[in-house]
Design a protein around this motif. Sequence first.
Motif, PDB file in Angstrom:
ATOM      1  N   LEU A 217       0.812  -1.217   0.000  1.00 31.45           N
ATOM      2  CA  LEU A 217       0.000   0.000   0.000  1.00 31.45           C
ATOM      3  C   LEU A 217       0.846   1.269   0.000  1.00 31.45           C
ATOM      4  CD1 LEU A 217      -2.948  -0.921   2.370  1.00 31.45           C
ATOM      5  CD2 LEU A 217      -2.832  -1.022  -0.108  1.00 31.45           C
ATOM      6  N   ASN A 218       2.153   1.143   0.163  1.00 29.11           N
ATOM      7  CA  ASN A 218       3.022   2.317   0.069  1.00 29.11           C
ATOM      8  C   ASN A 218       3.205   2.762  -1.371  1.00 29.11           C
ATOM      9  OD1 ASN A 218       3.352   2.377   2.815  1.00 29.11           O
ATOM     10  ND2 ASN A 218       5.281   1.267   2.789  1.00 29.11           N
ATOM     11  N   TYR A 219       2.851   1.924  -2.303  1.00 29.74           N
ATOM     12  CA  TYR A 219       3.005   2.217  -3.723  1.00 29.74           C
ATOM     13  C   TYR A 219       1.648   2.468  -4.361  1.00 29.74           C
ATOM     14  CZ  TYR A 219       7.633   0.312  -2.961  1.00 29.74           C
ATOM     15  OH  TYR A 219       8.879   0.082  -2.477  1.00 29.74           O
ATOM     16  N   LYS A 220       1.618   3.374  -5.313  1.00 31.33           N
ATOM     17  CA  LYS A 220       0.372   3.719  -6.015  1.00 31.33           C
ATOM     18  C   LYS A 220      -0.233   2.496  -6.693  1.00 31.33           C
ATOM     19  CE  LYS A 220      -2.517   6.700  -7.946  1.00 31.33           C
ATOM     20  NZ  LYS A 220      -3.573   7.309  -7.194  1.00 31.33           N
ATOM     21  N   ILE A 221       0.591   1.672  -7.324  1.00 39.73           N
ATOM     22  CA  ILE A 221       0.082   0.494  -8.025  1.00 39.73           C
ATOM     23  C   ILE A 221      -0.571  -0.481  -7.046  1.00 39.73           C
ATOM     24  CG2 ILE A 221       2.259  -0.787  -7.978  1.00 39.73           C
ATOM     25  CD1 ILE A 221      -0.164  -0.734 -10.913  1.00 39.73           C
ATOM     26  N   GLY A 222      -0.024  -0.579  -5.850  1.00 37.90           N
ATOM     27  CA  GLY A 222      -0.614  -1.439  -4.831  1.00 37.90           C
ATOM     28  C   GLY A 222      -1.983  -0.948  -4.405  1.00 37.90           C
ATOM     29  N   ARG A 223      -2.100   0.359  -4.225  1.00 42.40           N
ATOM     30  CA  ARG A 223      -3.403   0.934  -3.853  1.00 42.40           C
ATOM     31  C   ARG A 223      -4.409   0.769  -4.986  1.00 42.40           C
ATOM     32  NH1 ARG A 223       0.226   4.749  -1.748  1.00 42.40           N
ATOM     33  NH2 ARG A 223      -0.122   6.157  -3.497  1.00 42.40           N
ATOM     34  N   LEU A 224      -3.963   0.957  -6.235  1.00 47.60           N
ATOM     35  CA  LEU A 224      -4.848   0.765  -7.386  1.00 47.60           C
ATOM     36  C   LEU A 224      -5.342  -0.677  -7.463  1.00 47.60           C
ATOM     37  CD1 LEU A 224      -2.923   2.753 -10.145  1.00 47.60           C
ATOM     38  CD2 LEU A 224      -5.117   3.368  -9.148  1.00 47.60           C
ATOM     39  N   LEU A 225      -4.426  -1.613  -7.303  1.00 46.61           N
ATOM     40  CA  LEU A 225      -4.805  -3.026  -7.380  1.00 46.61           C
ATOM     41  C   LEU A 225      -5.758  -3.423  -6.263  1.00 46.61           C
ATOM     42  CD1 LEU A 225      -1.401  -4.685  -8.337  1.00 46.61           C
ATOM     43  CD2 LEU A 225      -3.454  -4.518  -9.755  1.00 46.61           C
ATOM     44  N   LEU A 226      -5.443  -3.019  -5.049  1.00 44.17           N
ATOM     45  CA  LEU A 226      -6.297  -3.385  -3.921  1.00 44.17           C
ATOM     46  C   LEU A 226      -7.693  -2.791  -4.078  1.00 44.17           C
ATOM     47  CD1 LEU A 226      -6.790  -4.731  -1.212  1.00 44.17           C
ATOM     48  CD2 LEU A 226      -5.904  -2.674  -0.102  1.00 44.17           C
ATOM     49  N   ALA A 227      -7.782  -1.517  -4.414  1.00 41.77           N
ATOM     50  CA  ALA A 227      -9.095  -0.878  -4.559  1.00 41.77           C
ATOM     51  C   ALA A 227      -9.875  -1.493  -5.717  1.00 41.77           C
ATOM     52  CB  ALA A 227      -8.928   0.626  -4.757  1.00 41.77           C
ATOM     53  N   GLY A 228      -9.211  -1.778  -6.823  1.00 45.02           N
ATOM     54  CA  GLY A 228      -9.892  -2.390  -7.953  1.00 45.02           C
ATOM     55  C   GLY A 228     -10.448  -3.753  -7.619  1.00 45.02           C
ATOM     56  N   VAL A 229      -9.624  -4.586  -7.018  1.00 44.37           N
ATOM     57  CA  VAL A 229     -10.086  -5.927  -6.634  1.00 44.37           C
ATOM     58  C   VAL A 229     -11.169  -5.830  -5.565  1.00 44.37           C
ATOM     59  CG1 VAL A 229      -9.349  -8.073  -5.501  1.00 44.37           C
ATOM     60  CG2 VAL A 229      -7.948  -7.067  -7.308  1.00 44.37           C
ATOM     61  N   TRP A 230     -11.007  -4.901  -4.643  1.00 43.72           N
ATOM     62  CA  TRP A 230     -11.975  -4.733  -3.553  1.00 43.72           C
ATOM     63  C   TRP A 230     -13.367  -4.394  -4.110  1.00 43.72           C
ATOM     64  CZ3 TRP A 230     -10.904  -5.518   1.554  1.00 43.72           C
ATOM     65  CH2 TRP A 230     -11.870  -5.131   2.465  1.00 43.72           C
ATOM     66  N   PHE A 231     -13.428  -3.413  -4.992  1.00 44.33           N
ATOM     67  CA  PHE A 231     -14.723  -3.028  -5.546  1.00 44.33           C
ATOM     68  C   PHE A 231     -15.243  -4.070  -6.536  1.00 44.33           C
ATOM     69  CE2 PHE A 231     -13.655   1.105  -3.781  1.00 44.33           C
ATOM     70  CZ  PHE A 231     -14.879   1.472  -3.244  1.00 44.33           C
ATOM     71  N   GLY A 232     -14.346  -4.809  -7.177  1.00 46.82           N
ATOM     72  CA  GLY A 232     -14.774  -5.900  -8.048  1.00 46.82           C
ATOM     73  C   GLY A 232     -15.448  -7.008  -7.260  1.00 46.82           C
ATOM     74  N   ILE A 233     -14.865  -7.344  -6.124  1.00 48.59           N
ATOM     75  CA  ILE A 233     -15.473  -8.363  -5.257  1.00 48.59           C
ATOM     76  C   ILE A 233     -16.808  -7.863  -4.711  1.00 48.59           C
ATOM     77  CG2 ILE A 233     -15.209  -9.588  -3.061  1.00 48.59           C
ATOM     78  CD1 ILE A 233     -12.189  -9.752  -3.734  1.00 48.59           C
ATOM     79  N   ALA A 234     -16.866  -6.599  -4.353  1.00 47.90           N
ATOM     80  CA  ALA A 234     -18.123  -6.032  -3.848  1.00 47.90           C
ATOM     81  C   ALA A 234     -19.203  -6.051  -4.931  1.00 47.90           C
ATOM     82  CB  ALA A 234     -17.896  -4.612  -3.351  1.00 47.90           C
ATOM     83  N   ALA A 235     -18.818  -5.887  -6.194  1.00 47.67           N
ATOM     84  CA  ALA A 235     -19.790  -5.873  -7.286  1.00 47.67           C
ATOM     85  C   ALA A 235     -20.434  -7.236  -7.502  1.00 47.67           C
ATOM     86  CB  ALA A 235     -19.123  -5.411  -8.578  1.00 47.67           C
ATOM     87  N   VAL A 236     -19.820  -8.280  -6.979  1.00 46.73           N
ATOM     88  CA  VAL A 236     -20.403  -9.616  -7.120  1.00 46.73           C
ATOM     89  C   VAL A 236     -21.755  -9.684  -6.394  1.00 46.73           C
ATOM     90  CG1 VAL A 236     -20.066 -12.051  -6.485  1.00 46.73           C
ATOM     91  CG2 VAL A 236     -18.181 -10.740  -7.469  1.00 46.73           C
ATOM     92  N   ILE A 237     -21.916  -8.936  -5.325  1.00 50.00           N
ATOM     93  CA  ILE A 237     -23.152  -9.002  -4.534  1.00 50.00           C
ATOM     94  C   ILE A 237     -24.370  -8.547  -5.342  1.00 50.00           C
ATOM     95  CG2 ILE A 237     -24.328  -8.118  -2.461  1.00 50.00           C
ATOM     96  CD1 ILE A 237     -21.511  -8.088  -1.141  1.00 50.00           C
ATOM     97  N   PRO A 238     -24.380  -7.326  -5.940  1.00 46.45           N
ATOM     98  CA  PRO A 238     -25.555  -6.957  -6.732  1.00 46.45           C
ATOM     99  C   PRO A 238     -25.731  -7.816  -7.980  1.00 46.45           C
ATOM    100  CG  PRO A 238     -24.137  -5.043  -6.388  1.00 46.45           C
ATOM    101  CD  PRO A 238     -23.465  -6.209  -5.783  1.00 46.45           C
ATOM    102  N   VAL A 239     -24.628  -8.250  -8.580  1.00 48.90           N
ATOM    103  CA  VAL A 239     -24.735  -9.104  -9.764  1.00 48.90           C
ATOM    104  C   VAL A 239     -25.369 -10.438  -9.389  1.00 48.90           C
ATOM    105  CG1 VAL A 239     -23.381 -10.410 -11.453  1.00 48.90           C
ATOM    106  CG2 VAL A 239     -22.843  -8.017 -11.016  1.00 48.90           C
ATOM    107  N   ALA A 240     -24.928 -11.020  -8.279  1.00 51.32           N
ATOM    108  CA  ALA A 240     -25.504 -12.284  -7.823  1.00 51.32           C
ATOM    109  C   ALA A 240     -26.976 -12.110  -7.474  1.00 51.32           C
ATOM    110  CB  ALA A 240     -24.726 -12.817  -6.627  1.00 51.32           C
ATOM    111  N   TYR A 241     -27.318 -11.009  -6.818  1.00 51.12           N
ATOM    112  CA  TYR A 241     -28.718 -10.738  -6.498  1.00 51.12           C
ATOM    113  C   TYR A 241     -29.557 -10.673  -7.771  1.00 51.12           C
ATOM    114  CZ  TYR A 241     -32.902  -8.067  -5.387  1.00 51.12           C
ATOM    115  OH  TYR A 241     -34.202  -7.652  -5.295  1.00 51.12           O
ATOM    116  N   TYR A 242     -29.065  -9.937  -8.760  1.00 48.31           N
ATOM    117  CA  TYR A 242     -29.794  -9.805 -10.021  1.00 48.31           C
ATOM    118  C   TYR A 242     -29.984 -11.160 -10.694  1.00 48.31           C
ATOM    119  CZ  TYR A 242     -30.811  -8.566 -14.846  1.00 48.31           C
ATOM    120  OH  TYR A 242     -31.386  -8.486 -16.087  1.00 48.31           O
ATOM    121  N   LEU A 243     -28.913 -11.935 -10.787  1.00 50.50           N
ATOM    122  CA  LEU A 243     -28.992 -13.222 -11.474  1.00 50.50           C
ATOM    123  C   LEU A 243     -29.837 -14.235 -10.700  1.00 50.50           C
ATOM    124  CD1 LEU A 243     -25.369 -13.578 -12.856  1.00 50.50           C
ATOM    125  CD2 LEU A 243     -27.448 -12.983 -14.112  1.00 50.50           C
ATOM    126  N   LEU A 244     -29.736 -14.227  -9.381  1.00 48.47           N
ATOM    127  CA  LEU A 244     -30.557 -15.141  -8.582  1.00 48.47           C
ATOM    128  C   LEU A 244     -32.027 -14.740  -8.601  1.00 48.47           C
ATOM    129  CD1 LEU A 244     -28.258 -15.755  -5.494  1.00 48.47           C
ATOM    130  CD2 LEU A 244     -28.826 -17.377  -7.307  1.00 48.47           C
TER     131      LEU A 244
END
Length: 159
Positions: free
Chosen positions: A14-41
Amino acid sequence: MLPPNPAKRRTKLLNYKIGRLLLAGVWFGIAAVIPVAYYLLRFGDAGLPIFGGSVALTAAAPIALAIVCGALFGSAILEPAETKTPFAAALRGLLVSLLSFLLLFTIPAIITLVTSPDFLGTALGFGVFFLYGLFIVGWLVAAVGAIAGWLLYVVGLRS
């Protein structure tokens, strides 16, 4: 003499910009699974139009957009100078999720409007489709985005 402590030699990702970008991207990608799963279910392939005619594309497109928007705009949550309070982090998370949701409708609408002979009808159709989606799953997108932003802030503080 004691060997050097490997924990002291390691630098945090997290001391590096690329680390923060990767973590935030993956974090919000995982969070997006919830509404997508709700919609599909909830609706699956019956009742509501499926994005692109494909269930796989319906699941992949919102998650990919959340990853991109999370990396570009949500990574500021991990920067102490940018985000100072949990409320600001939740607000930024909400904005990231709403931007992803808006782009999910805007990108196909622009592509369709350029190729469609009926500009007004197509624009009206996408507007109705957007409002319909906003009422069906938009509330969940907003809640999940705000909670994801807040949790990302907490994780950033601890690491």
